[in-house]
Design an enzyme around this catalytic site. Structure first.
Site, PDB file in Angstrom:
ATOM      1  N   ASP A   1      12.847  37.013 -78.030  1.00 19.41           N
ATOM      2  CA  ASP A   1      11.654  37.497 -77.335  1.00 19.41           C
ATOM      3  C   ASP A   1      11.400  38.924 -77.800  1.00 19.41           C
ATOM      4  O   ASP A   1      12.340  39.696 -77.985  1.00 19.41           O
ATOM      5  CB  ASP A   1      11.862  37.439 -75.821  1.00 19.41           C
ATOM      6  CG  ASP A   1      10.534  37.360 -75.088  1.00 19.41           C
ATOM      7  OD1 ASP A   1       9.663  36.572 -75.500  1.00 19.41           O
ATOM      8  OD2 ASP A   1      10.350  38.099 -74.105  1.00 19.41           O
TER       9      ASP A   1
ATOM     10  N   ASP B   1       0.702  43.762 -85.456  1.00 19.08           N
ATOM     11  CA  ASP B   1       1.000  44.288 -86.804  1.00 19.08           C
ATOM     12  C   ASP B   1      -0.112  45.168 -87.377  1.00 19.08           C
ATOM     13  O   ASP B   1       0.190  46.188 -88.002  1.00 19.08           O
ATOM     14  CB  ASP B   1       1.301  43.142 -87.787  1.00 19.08           C
ATOM     15  CG  ASP B   1       2.744  42.684 -87.704  1.00 19.08           C
ATOM     16  OD1 ASP B   1       3.523  43.296 -86.947  1.00 19.08           O
ATOM     17  OD2 ASP B   1       3.092  41.711 -88.404  1.00 19.08           O
TER      18      ASP B   1
HETATM   19  P1  IMP Z   1       7.200  36.646 -78.924  1.00 25.36           P
HETATM   20  O1  IMP Z   1       8.289  37.092 -78.022  1.00 25.36           O
HETATM   21  O2  IMP Z   1       7.638  36.530 -80.343  1.00 25.36           O
HETATM   22  O3  IMP Z   1       6.478  35.459 -78.418  1.00 25.36           O
HETATM   23  O4  IMP Z   1       6.145  37.839 -78.974  1.00 25.36           O
HETATM   24  C1  IMP Z   1       5.462  38.355 -77.859  1.00 25.36           C
HETATM   25  C2  IMP Z   1       4.189  39.048 -78.333  1.00 25.36           C
HETATM   26  O5  IMP Z   1       4.556  40.219 -79.062  1.00 25.36           O
HETATM   27  C3  IMP Z   1       3.356  38.186 -79.293  1.00 25.36           C
HETATM   28  O6  IMP Z   1       2.281  37.603 -78.659  1.00 25.36           O
HETATM   29  C4  IMP Z   1       2.859  39.150 -80.313  1.00 25.36           C
HETATM   30  O7  IMP Z   1       1.580  39.592 -79.915  1.00 25.36           O
HETATM   31  C5  IMP Z   1       3.799  40.308 -80.252  1.00 25.36           C
HETATM   32  N1  IMP Z   1       4.717  40.308 -81.407  1.00 25.36           N
HETATM   33  C6  IMP Z   1       5.933  39.701 -81.510  1.00 25.36           C
HETATM   34  N2  IMP Z   1       6.483  39.954 -82.698  1.00 25.36           N
HETATM   35  C7  IMP Z   1       5.610  40.738 -83.354  1.00 25.36           C
HETATM   36  C8  IMP Z   1       5.620  41.309 -84.647  1.00 25.36           C
HETATM   37  O8  IMP Z   1       6.560  41.166 -85.455  1.00 25.36           O
HETATM   38  N3  IMP Z   1       4.543  42.046 -84.967  1.00 25.36           N
HETATM   39  C9  IMP Z   1       3.477  42.226 -84.138  1.00 25.36           C
HETATM   40  N4  IMP Z   1       3.414  41.704 -82.935  1.00 25.36           N
HETATM   41  C10 IMP Z   1       4.474  40.965 -82.538  1.00 25.36           C
END
Ligand code: IMP
Length: 187
Positions: free
Chosen positions: A63, A147
């Protein structure tokens, strides 16, 4: 080991963990897992244990959150839903830039917590962090999540979205969390 249903993330994690761990996509019949934990760690554990109990195999989950100093650490664990329950990436970026219009301090960091849950109840946990600043406007709007507005420290001023996948993985929160996990797994 069972993992994410997202094929891009699966390839990224497989590249870091190496060939000694066979990664399988999350079973489609498991359905959505509600990520209602208060912390990144709680959500990663929730996903890993749900997949582990469903498959009877070790499972890995992660996460991620973006923590912005001027916003007291927000959006943090709510990064995916920052602009509302059904917000998409560009809605979230727009809200972030609007909230930061008057901010002098644009420092931020991405944090990823990765958890491996084993059928006998054991778990491994690793964390990765990438520090940087929030750009005034998005650059390369095709990029994933936040990003296009995140400029990592120690780089040449490009946003994560303007880097190749390999360049980003070498210094990213997720890359570092899975590197740390790989060390714990003895790779
Ligand atoms: P998750 O935990 O990977 O589902 O990420 C939660 C939220 O954080 C996602 O909806 C993305 O908007 C953001 N996010 C996660 N990883 C990245 C990354 O590597 N770059 C940019 N945004 C990220």
């Amino acid at each position: 080991m069972a993992a994410t249903a997202n094929p891009h993330k699966l390839a990224e994690i497989a590249a870091i963990l190496g060939s000694a761990v066979e990664l399988l996509p999350r079973p489609a019949d498991l359905g959505e897992i509600t990520e209602d934990g208060d912390t990144l760690e709680a959500n990663a554990r929730l996903k890993a244990t749900a997949v582990c109990s469903h498959t009877g195999q070790p499972a890995v989950a992660d996460d991620t959150g973006l923590e912005v100093a001027a916003l007291g650490g927000a959006p943090g664990v709510r990064s995916a839903r920052y602009a509302g329950e059904h917000a998409d990436d560009s809605d979230n970026r727009r809200r972030l830039l609007a909230e930061m219009e008057a901010a002098a301090d644009r420092s931020a960091c991405f944090r990823t917590v990765a958890v491996v849950a084993f059928p006998d109840g054991r778990e491994l946990l690793a964390e990765g962090m990438a520090a940087g600043t929030i750009a005034e406007a998005p650059r390369d709007n095709q990029g994933f999540g936040y990003d296009p507005v995140f400029v990592p420290d120690g780089g040449d001023g490009r946003t994560f979205a303007e880097m190749s996948a390999d360049e980003k993985n070498a210094v990213s929160h997720r890359g570092r969390a899975f590197q740390a996990l790989a060390e714990q797994l003895g790779r």
